[in-house]
Design a protein around this motif. Sequence first.
Motif, PDB file in Angstrom:
ATOM      1  N   MET A   1       0.844  -1.175   0.000  1.00 37.17           N
ATOM      2  CA  MET A   1       0.000   0.000   0.000  1.00 37.17           C
ATOM      3  C   MET A   1       0.888   1.237   0.000  1.00 37.17           C
ATOM      4  O   MET A   1       1.892   1.304   0.679  1.00 37.17           O
ATOM      5  N   ASP A   2       0.490   2.197  -0.752  1.00 39.69           N
ATOM      6  CA  ASP A   2       1.202   3.461  -0.906  1.00 39.69           C
ATOM      7  C   ASP A   2       0.761   4.452   0.174  1.00 39.69           C
ATOM      8  O   ASP A   2      -0.370   4.396   0.651  1.00 39.69           O
ATOM      9  N   VAL A   3       1.655   5.355   0.545  1.00 40.67           N
ATOM     10  CA  VAL A   3       1.331   6.386   1.544  1.00 40.67           C
ATOM     11  C   VAL A   3       0.140   7.210   1.081  1.00 40.67           C
ATOM     12  O   VAL A   3      -0.738   7.559   1.885  1.00 40.67           O
ATOM     13  N   ASN A   4       0.067   7.499  -0.200  1.00 41.24           N
ATOM     14  CA  ASN A   4      -1.039   8.308  -0.718  1.00 41.24           C
ATOM     15  C   ASN A   4      -2.363   7.550  -0.656  1.00 41.24           C
ATOM     16  O   ASN A   4      -3.424   8.159  -0.490  1.00 41.24           O
ATOM     17  N   GLN A   5      -2.326   6.218  -0.767  1.00 46.58           N
ATOM     18  CA  GLN A   5      -3.537   5.429  -0.580  1.00 46.58           C
ATOM     19  C   GLN A   5      -3.978   5.473   0.886  1.00 46.58           C
ATOM     20  O   GLN A   5      -5.165   5.553   1.177  1.00 46.58           O
ATOM     21  N   THR A   6      -3.014   5.432   1.784  1.00 48.35           N
ATOM     22  CA  THR A   6      -3.320   5.517   3.212  1.00 48.35           C
ATOM     23  C   THR A   6      -3.989   6.845   3.528  1.00 48.35           C
ATOM     24  O   THR A   6      -4.986   6.892   4.271  1.00 48.35           O
ATOM     25  N   ASN A   7      -3.469   7.935   2.968  1.00 53.14           N
ATOM     26  CA  ASN A   7      -4.091   9.247   3.163  1.00 53.14           C
ATOM     27  C   ASN A   7      -5.502   9.262   2.598  1.00 53.14           C
ATOM     28  O   ASN A   7      -6.426   9.807   3.215  1.00 53.14           O
ATOM     29  N   SER A   8      -5.687   8.662   1.440  1.00 50.92           N
ATOM     30  CA  SER A   8      -7.018   8.609   0.833  1.00 50.92           C
ATOM     31  C   SER A   8      -7.993   7.840   1.710  1.00 50.92           C
ATOM     32  O   SER A   8      -9.136   8.257   1.897  1.00 50.92           O
ATOM     33  N   ILE A   9      -7.545   6.716   2.256  1.00 50.06           N
ATOM     34  CA  ILE A   9      -8.418   5.926   3.131  1.00 50.06           C
ATOM     35  C   ILE A   9      -8.803   6.733   4.366  1.00 50.06           C
ATOM     36  O   ILE A   9      -9.960   6.721   4.791  1.00 50.06           O
ATOM     37  N   ALA A  10      -7.851   7.455   4.930  1.00 47.13           N
ATOM     38  CA  ALA A  10      -8.164   8.293   6.097  1.00 47.13           C
ATOM     39  C   ALA A  10      -9.207   9.342   5.742  1.00 47.13           C
ATOM     40  O   ALA A  10     -10.174   9.552   6.495  1.00 47.13           O
ATOM     41  N   PHE A  11      -9.052  10.009   4.593  1.00 45.39           N
ATOM     42  CA  PHE A  11     -10.031  11.008   4.158  1.00 45.39           C
ATOM     43  C   PHE A  11     -11.379  10.351   3.876  1.00 45.39           C
ATOM     44  O   PHE A  11     -12.434  10.912   4.178  1.00 45.39           O
ATOM     45  N   MET A  12     -11.354   9.137   3.307  1.00 46.62           N
ATOM     46  CA  MET A  12     -12.601   8.433   3.004  1.00 46.62           C
ATOM     47  C   MET A  12     -13.341   8.057   4.289  1.00 46.62           C
ATOM     48  O   MET A  12     -14.566   8.203   4.354  1.00 46.62           O
ATOM     49  N   LEU A  13     -12.611   7.574   5.290  1.00 49.05           N
ATOM     50  CA  LEU A  13     -13.255   7.232   6.559  1.00 49.05           C
ATOM     51  C   LEU A  13     -13.895   8.464   7.191  1.00 49.05           C
ATOM     52  O   LEU A  13     -15.020   8.410   7.690  1.00 49.05           O
ATOM     53  N   ARG A  14     -13.181   9.560   7.154  1.00 51.54           N
ATOM     54  CA  ARG A  14     -13.726  10.807   7.694  1.00 51.54           C
ATOM     55  C   ARG A  14     -14.975  11.233   6.932  1.00 51.54           C
ATOM     56  O   ARG A  14     -15.986  11.603   7.535  1.00 51.54           O
ATOM     57  N   TYR A  15     -14.925  11.164   5.605  1.00 52.86           N
ATOM     58  CA  TYR A  15     -16.071  11.538   4.784  1.00 52.86           C
ATOM     59  C   TYR A  15     -17.266  10.634   5.068  1.00 52.86           C
ATOM     60  O   TYR A  15     -18.396  11.111   5.198  1.00 52.86           O
ATOM     61  N   ILE A  16     -17.009   9.337   5.172  1.00 53.90           N
ATOM     62  CA  ILE A  16     -18.091   8.392   5.472  1.00 53.90           C
ATOM     63  C   ILE A  16     -18.738   8.728   6.811  1.00 53.90           C
ATOM     64  O   ILE A  16     -19.965   8.799   6.917  1.00 53.90           O
TER      65      ILE A  16
END
Length: 77
Positions: A1-16
């Motif tokens: 997993m890429d660092v940028n994917q990790t950031n995206s997942i964090a933003f996605m969890l927050r958005y959800i």
Amino acid sequence: MDVNQTNSIAFMLRYIMENLVDDRTSLSETLDILYNIISQEGLEAISPYTGHPGNLVLPRKQEVAAALNRYRYLKVK
């Protein structure tokens, strides 16, 4: 997993948590809604920053579901 994917997942969890969670929608349906929003508006839709979202990379739905599954403060009815 890429660092940028990790950031995206964090933003996605927050958005959800802030925009999509309710008592009627399943996890699968919630992820479908989220990915429809991203496909229509781009990754900037989930970014808390205005303008360019930065270096975000779209993870697979399974990766986001796995992160939600491991989220300790998630309450499921």
